[in-house]
Design an enzyme around this catalytic site. Sequence first.
Site, PDB file in Angstrom:
ATOM      1  N   HIS A  45      42.128  28.020  49.416  1.00 36.71           N
ATOM      2  CA  HIS A  45      42.711  29.343  49.224  1.00 36.71           C
ATOM      3  C   HIS A  45      41.965  30.305  50.128  1.00 36.71           C
ATOM      4  O   HIS A  45      40.983  30.901  49.744  1.00 36.71           O
ATOM      5  CB  HIS A  45      42.557  29.749  47.759  1.00 36.71           C
ATOM      6  CG  HIS A  45      43.108  31.111  47.464  1.00 36.71           C
ATOM      7  ND1 HIS A  45      44.425  31.432  47.643  1.00 36.71           N
ATOM      8  CD2 HIS A  45      42.512  32.221  46.993  1.00 36.71           C
ATOM      9  CE1 HIS A  45      44.615  32.688  47.286  1.00 36.71           C
ATOM     10  NE2 HIS A  45      43.473  33.194  46.898  1.00 36.71           N
ATOM     11  N   ARG A  53      37.129  36.628  51.121  1.00 34.01           N
ATOM     12  CA  ARG A  53      36.865  36.012  49.816  1.00 34.01           C
ATOM     13  C   ARG A  53      35.449  35.417  49.797  1.00 34.01           C
ATOM     14  O   ARG A  53      34.771  35.424  48.784  1.00 34.01           O
ATOM     15  CB  ARG A  53      37.894  34.917  49.535  1.00 34.01           C
ATOM     16  CG  ARG A  53      39.305  35.444  49.350  1.00 34.01           C
ATOM     17  CD  ARG A  53      40.288  34.300  49.145  1.00 34.01           C
ATOM     18  NE  ARG A  53      41.639  34.789  48.916  1.00 34.01           N
ATOM     19  CZ  ARG A  53      42.560  34.947  49.876  1.00 34.01           C
ATOM     20  NH1 ARG A  53      42.268  34.655  51.117  1.00 34.01           N
ATOM     21  NH2 ARG A  53      43.767  35.390  49.578  1.00 34.01           N
TER      22      ARG A  53
HETATM   23  P1  A3D Z   1      38.294  42.902  37.989  1.00 36.95           P
HETATM   24  O1  A3D Z   1      39.376  43.805  37.561  1.00 36.95           O
HETATM   25  O2  A3D Z   1      37.090  43.490  38.633  1.00 36.95           O
HETATM   26  O3  A3D Z   1      37.840  42.043  36.721  1.00 36.95           O
HETATM   27  C1  A3D Z   1      36.720  41.198  36.751  1.00 36.95           C
HETATM   28  C2  A3D Z   1      36.019  41.363  35.421  1.00 36.95           C
HETATM   29  O4  A3D Z   1      34.947  40.425  35.379  1.00 36.95           O
HETATM   30  C3  A3D Z   1      35.404  42.754  35.216  1.00 36.95           C
HETATM   31  O5  A3D Z   1      35.941  43.335  34.050  1.00 36.95           O
HETATM   32  C4  A3D Z   1      33.903  42.482  35.066  1.00 36.95           C
HETATM   33  O6  A3D Z   1      33.260  43.305  34.117  1.00 36.95           O
HETATM   34  C5  A3D Z   1      33.928  41.031  34.601  1.00 36.95           C
HETATM   35  N1  A3D Z   1      32.665  40.333  34.808  1.00 36.95           N
HETATM   36  C6  A3D Z   1      31.779  40.472  35.820  1.00 36.95           C
HETATM   37  N2  A3D Z   1      30.743  39.646  35.620  1.00 36.95           N
HETATM   38  C7  A3D Z   1      30.982  38.971  34.469  1.00 36.95           C
HETATM   39  C8  A3D Z   1      30.278  37.983  33.740  1.00 36.95           C
HETATM   40  N3  A3D Z   1      29.097  37.528  34.156  1.00 36.95           N
HETATM   41  N4  A3D Z   1      30.837  37.508  32.603  1.00 36.95           N
HETATM   42  C9  A3D Z   1      32.024  37.977  32.161  1.00 36.95           C
HETATM   43  N5  A3D Z   1      32.738  38.920  32.809  1.00 36.95           N
HETATM   44  C10 A3D Z   1      32.220  39.404  33.952  1.00 36.95           C
HETATM   45  O7  A3D Z   1      38.859  41.773  39.001  1.00 36.95           O
HETATM   46  P2  A3D Z   1      40.298  41.080  38.992  1.00 36.95           P
HETATM   47  O8  A3D Z   1      40.686  40.763  37.602  1.00 36.95           O
HETATM   48  O9  A3D Z   1      41.207  41.857  39.859  1.00 36.95           O
HETATM   49  O10 A3D Z   1      39.944  39.735  39.800  1.00 36.95           O
HETATM   50  C11 A3D Z   1      39.106  38.763  39.222  1.00 36.95           C
HETATM   51  C12 A3D Z   1      38.771  37.659  40.224  1.00 36.95           C
HETATM   52  O11 A3D Z   1      39.956  36.976  40.627  1.00 36.95           O
HETATM   53  C13 A3D Z   1      38.105  38.132  41.528  1.00 36.95           C
HETATM   54  O12 A3D Z   1      37.063  37.249  41.887  1.00 36.95           O
HETATM   55  C14 A3D Z   1      39.238  38.045  42.543  1.00 36.95           C
HETATM   56  O13 A3D Z   1      38.768  37.873  43.866  1.00 36.95           O
HETATM   57  C15 A3D Z   1      39.955  36.823  42.038  1.00 36.95           C
HETATM   58  N6  A3D Z   1      41.338  36.670  42.505  1.00 36.95           N
HETATM   59  C16 A3D Z   1      41.727  35.400  42.824  1.00 36.95           C
HETATM   60  C17 A3D Z   1      43.015  35.173  43.254  1.00 36.95           C
HETATM   61  C18 A3D Z   1      43.441  33.786  43.610  1.00 36.95           C
HETATM   62  O14 A3D Z   1      44.559  33.581  44.005  1.00 36.95           O
HETATM   63  C19 A3D Z   1      42.495  32.683  43.494  1.00 36.95           C
HETATM   64  C20 A3D Z   1      43.926  36.236  43.352  1.00 36.95           C
HETATM   65  C21 A3D Z   1      43.500  37.512  43.003  1.00 36.95           C
HETATM   66  C22 A3D Z   1      42.183  37.721  42.571  1.00 36.95           C
END
Ligand code: A3D
Length: 320
Positions: free
Chosen positions: A176, A89
């Site tokens: 986390h 992470r």
């Molecule tokens: P993903 O499907 O890649 O979605 C992220 C979105 O963010 C994409 O559509 C990008 O276009 C968009 N994006 C990138 N830069 C920007 C910006 N500057 N402004 C607005 N939008 C932007 O990822 P995801 O939905 O699978 O995961 C999102 C985040 O959650 C990641 O950082 C993961 O590591 C995190 N995550 C956290 C947990 C926790 O338990 C804390 C669990 C799972 C994922």
Amino acid sequence: MARKKIALIGSGMIGGTLAHLAAKKEMGDIVLFDIAEGMPQGKALDLSQCGPIEGFDAKITGTNDYADIAGADVVIVTAGVPRKPGMSRDDLLGINLKVMKSVGEGIKNNCPDAFVICITNPLDAMVWALREFSGLPHNKVVGMAGVLDSARFATFLAWEFDVSVKDVNAFVLGGHGDTMVPVLSYSTINGIPVKDMAKIKGVSEDRLDEIVKRTRGGGGEIVGLLGNGSAYYAPATSAIAMAEAYLGDSKRILPCASYVEGKYGLDGLYVGVPTVIGAGGTEDVIEIELGDEEKSNLKVSTDAVEELLEACKGLDSSLA
Ligand code: A3D
């Protein structure tokens, strides 16, 4: 009364799932924001067309313009980059810190009264940075991790004891990451301490240790299996539980990455602790008694979070 407004910053895997859940639960009207052009608009259209089948009334729109999140009551942030196999992470730090800056400013300028839930990793550092960049009060910015980590712990415990997940109350503290602290002494099966249940069911201490280890690596296990991206169903449902506690003023005690000042020997850090969520946002942090081993594990975990904050300060001088 006008419907509540829920803004989802980041419309990727978690963002899309959040929108579907929020719409199904009729939590309010939903705005999907993303920097990718067309994608949030496309998802909004697709999800809107679930309405007649599922029978929900929610206006779902997609946008690339922060002005459209104006007046949002709840903002859930997933903008950034998720992990790929082999990445920790923390590897995401530099990229996602820049994202938090633009998101924080977007929130400050358009919906400074919102309750903001951050999901972007590395979570404890990103929620801290998002709060700094947005300038919102600490009680209105919180990180989602503990609800998910405890759900993972609860799932594994329910499987091991062959009981309903509904009866498992699992407890996870700390950052986390791989140093998170699943706390067996506060985890129960319908009130029966897990260690007692283990004796009743003939589950060894080594087996319980394996479950704790699997919980710590629960996100990585899914990253490895998916091969592209990270978990999204359970992370989304966890954040929805937190948003519901705020909108319903339910005063639920949920493990969240909250701002801790004074309790647990911490001085101004976002880290996973039992938190009361109600209309005031994060209304209280509950400080529980910990054994010596749990205390030292929590220290390892909070030291790891502090290290990440120092790295953030090194990357962006406005945070120093
Ligand atoms: P993903 O499907 O890649 O979605 C992220 C979105 O963010 C994409 O559509 C990008 O276009 C968009 N994006 C990138 N830069 C920007 C910006 N500057 N402004 C607005 N939008 C932007 O990822 P995801 O939905 O699978 O995961 C999102 C985040 O959650 C990641 O950082 C993961 O590591 C995190 N995550 C956290 C947990 C926790 O338990 C804390 C669990 C799972 C994922």
